[in-house]
Structure formats: C-alpha cells, structure tokens
Design a protein around this motif. Structure first.
Motif, PDB file in Angstrom:
ATOM      1  N   VAL A 203       0.762  -1.067   0.023  1.00  0.00           N
ATOM      2  CA  VAL A 203      -0.126  -0.095  -0.003  1.00  0.00           C
ATOM      3  C   VAL A 203       0.739   1.231  -0.002  1.00  0.00           C
ATOM      4  O   VAL A 203       0.318   2.355   0.339  1.00  0.00           O
TER       5      VAL A 203
ATOM      6  N   ASP B 145       1.815   3.039  -2.344  1.00  0.00           N
ATOM      7  CA  ASP B 145       1.197   4.182  -3.256  1.00  0.00           C
ATOM      8  C   ASP B 145       0.156   5.002  -2.557  1.00  0.00           C
ATOM      9  O   ASP B 145      -0.124   6.102  -3.043  1.00  0.00           O
ATOM     10  N   ARG B 146      -0.448   4.740  -1.392  1.00  0.00           N
ATOM     11  CA  ARG B 146      -1.151   5.067  -0.781  1.00  0.00           C
ATOM     12  C   ARG B 146      -0.539   6.104   0.660  1.00  0.00           C
ATOM     13  O   ARG B 146      -1.109   6.922   0.913  1.00  0.00           O
TER      14      ARG B 146
ATOM     15  N   VAL C  23      -5.830   6.423   5.308  1.00  0.00           N
ATOM     16  CA  VAL C  23      -4.965   5.523   5.013  1.00  0.00           C
ATOM     17  C   VAL C  23      -4.530   4.596   6.222  1.00  0.00           C
ATOM     18  O   VAL C  23      -3.995   3.574   6.084  1.00  0.00           O
TER      19      VAL C  23
ATOM     20  N   LEU D 261      -6.150   1.206   5.893  1.00  0.00           N
ATOM     21  CA  LEU D 261      -5.627   0.499   4.987  1.00  0.00           C
ATOM     22  C   LEU D 261      -4.229  -0.474   5.250  1.00  0.00           C
ATOM     23  O   LEU D 261      -3.975  -1.453   5.218  1.00  0.00           O
TER      24      LEU D 261
END
Length: 417
Positions: free
Chosen positions: A308, A310-311, A356, A359
C-alpha cells in the motif's frame, strides 16, 4: 488557570475546563482529591486523545525538578513532570545514564512512560522498562508507591493515566557512556528485507528511514564508544555509503536541530535522540502513527506495507523503522515479545491521513500489530484485547484503583472499556 487549547501538533483541541499547575506534591494531592474528573497533561506531544478530558487537566511541570541518585542501587528518583532532556544532564554529571532515549528529549518522563514511548535498539527496552518504582496520587488524594515486584506494578507502569496521577518515578540507570552516530545512505529496500536482523544488530541503536517511494533508505547507526581514538567509521556498510554531511530524518530539511553525526563522539544524551533539546524539532506541522509487530515477522510486515506504499507515500513525510526489546508491562506494545516499530510522520492533514490508517492496519492485521497509544490509529477497540493480552486484567486493575472513573476520558473509555 485557563486550559491550553491544543496539543503540540494542533490536531487535538482539549475539552478541559481548566488546567492546574501545582507547585508541590501536597498541592497535587489536593487538586486531585477536589476534582471529579481529571487527567495529567504532559508535554502535549501525544497525537491521540489520550490526554484529553471534559474535566480538569493537571500539569506536573511546576513540581520541583528533583534528581536524586542512589549510587548503591544504580537508580534515580525524579519528578514525573520533568522532560528527559532536563533530567539527562544532571544525571550524566553524576556519572550515570539511562539505557535508552526516544527521538525527542523534549517529552516528559511520566507521559512517555504512560504510553510506552521508546527509542531503538535490539537489546533495549522502551523507556517504561527502566521504571523501578512509581508514586501514584489516587482519586482520594492518597499517595501510593508501587515497586517492581509488587502485584500491581506491571499493570500500572504503562497506565495511560487511568489509575491516577504519577507524581514521581524511580528509574534504573547505567554508568554514563559516549556514543558515535553515523548516517548511511543508499541502503536498498531489497537488502533491508533480506538482511533485516543483521542491519539492526549492527550497533547499540539503529533506525532506518524510508519515504516509501524511493528504492533506497537511510540508516542512523549509533554505536557505544569503545574503540580507540583513531577509530573511523566504515565508508561503506551493507550496500550503503556514509553520508558526506549531517542529515535530517526528513529529506530536504536542514540538520541544524539534529544531534551531531559524522562519527563525532559525545555523551549518550546528545546522541541517542535524533534531535537536540535546545531546538524545537519542527513547528508541529505533522501527525504521527506507529504500529509494532513481533520481531520474527518484521520482513513480512515490511513487504505487506509495501503493498500500500502508493497510498502511504503521498501523505507521508518520513517513516522510521526501529526495534524494541520485550518487557513485562501489560499495556506495552512490547509486552512479552521483541518488536519492530513502523513509525509514520505524516503531513498535518487529518482528512488525507486518516483514510490511510485502516488500509495499513488491514495489511498488518495478520501480524498482530499493536498500535502506539499516543499516536493516531483506527483499530477497532473490540480487537484490542486480542492484541494486548492483559487488557482485561488492566480493566480490573483500573476498576479497583479508580471505581468512580475520576481518571477516565473518552479515549480510555473507548479503548480500555
């Protein structure tokens, strides 16, 4: 006195009616006994609502800054409201040191201990692990002393402020020592995963910094001085290179407020923290989160977070990866196991950062990641007894010490129950 409006970062607006600043332990006892709802206010560096209250806040900063060393026992008794930076110098002058320090020397002793805040080092427990005794002001104003080995001690040290107001602590100390600090750049993410244990076993304290976008990371390597005067740092280490000048953990930030690097030896208190006491490390333009996983699954957790990245990267300033030794303190994230902490310094934009967190928590859930109590997290409170196996015992301890909920708040009510 009117209550302070916000915490250091400005993301929490306190709901307290007023803040008290007693000048003695006797005054503190009177304040506590006269309040129906009260919480301790430390250095205001928590990013969660752990210190907030709809009642009164009490600051311990006005208590006399006592530093009483017992050379024979290798312990020091200190006022709980002192900052670590103010404790360390007089302690060093008497030939002693603390085993570990956090990134910031600006945080208060009691606040750091209550939330199990920590430094980094394979063999080093967090700051709370040094506590040998504590003085606790209970709801009726009584002063209770708990010592290591007492039945309630291991539950009370990391107490989230829920059992009473800590007035003083006795800490284990070690003989004073010097430290050399170097920064290495260009360590590949692949090497970090494959040689994780070797990297963190390199020195007394090791931290790795990543922005989750670059293929390489930086490493802060802090060694106890035992080499002769002619010692020089290795210009290469793993697949990294020695930095050619001082660095700030956040790329692009000036290093003027950081502790001395480049292998220059100095006292423990001026090398183990990343930041100097006489500089404010930042303007509070940040939010923070941290999750701690068992040491055995560190590389797997690293890869999971990479899924994750990219987040994470767009709202991240920097992530610090560090190790902490196991302890026996019930609500410590290192209870019963060596851990690796993934610490995130975010941009100060709650609307962008908060989505975020779940996640990351989803990715880390298979590894039993425990959140840091003083940072931002969204873990379902129903899962916390699974992560903190002594939480139910702590509830019973809290109910016995504070049956009327004098030291409760919304955070404690929600996460402790």
């Amino acid at each position: 006195m009117s209550a302070p409006r916000t915490n250091w970062a400005g993301n929490i607006t306190y709901g307290a009616r007023r803040v008290h600043t007693p000048a003695s332990v006797d005054e503190l006892r009177e304040v506590v006994a006269g309040s129906s709802r009260i919480r301790a206010l430390g250095s205001r560096h928590s990013f969660s609502e752990v210190a907030d209250t709809d009642g009164d806040l009490v600051s311990l900063a006005g208590l006399p800054h006592t530093v009483e060393v017992d050379d024979a026992a290798a312990r020091v008794t200190v006022a709980a409201g002192m900052r670590y930076g103010d404790l360390c110098r007089p302690l060093h002058e008497q030939g002693w040191a603390l085993h570990n320090l956090g990134s910031l020397p600006h945080i208060s002793v009691a606040g750091a201990v209550a939330t199990a805040t920590h430094g980094s080092g394979d063999e080093l427990g967090n700051l709370a692990a040094a506590v040998a005794a504590l003085q606790l002001v209970t709801a009726d104003g009584d002063l209770v002393t708990l010592r290591r080995g007492d039945d309630d001690f291991a539950g009370a040290v990391v107490g989230l402020g829920a059992l009473g107001i800590v007035a003083g602590m006795t800490l284990d100390v070690v003989p004073a020592f010097d430290v050399r600090q170097e920064v290495y750049e260009g360590l590949s993410r692949e090497t970090l995963e494959k040689r994780f244990d070797e990297i963190f076993a390199t020195a007394y304290s090791v931290s790795v910094f990543t922005d989750w976008s670059a293929p390489t990371v930086r490493s802060w390597v802090k060694r106890r001085v035992s080499e002769p005067d002619g010692w020089a740092p290795d210009p290469t280490w793993m697949d990294a290179r020695l930095a050619d000048g001082p660095r700030h953990p956040v790329p692009g930030m000036p290093a003027v407020n950081c502790t001395a690097q480049l292998g220059v030896a100095g006292p423990w208190y001026d090398r183990l923290p990343h930041f100097r006491l006489d500089f404010t490390p930042s303007s509070g333009e940040e939010l923070q989160s941290e999750y701690l996983v068992p040491r055995a699954v560190a590389a797997d957790a690293l890869r999971a977070l990479g899924g994750v990245a990219d987040r994470i990267a767009p709202v991240l300033q920097i992530c610090e990866i560090r190790t902490v030794a196991a302890d026996d303190l019930w609500l410590s994230p290192a209870y019963g196991q060596d851990v690796v902490g993934f610490h995130f310094t975010w941009v100060r934009d709650s609307a962008a950062v908060l989505p975020v967190l779940p996640l990351m928590e989803r990715e880390l859930a298979p590894f039993g990641a425990r959140p840091h109590w003083g940072k931002l997290f969204t873990v379902d409170p129903e899962r916390l007894p699974e992560l903190f196996s002594r939480l139910t015992d702590f509830r019973r301890l809290r109910d016995r010490y504070d049956p009327q909920g004098t030291f409760g708040n919304a955070f404690v009510d929600r996460h402790v129950g």
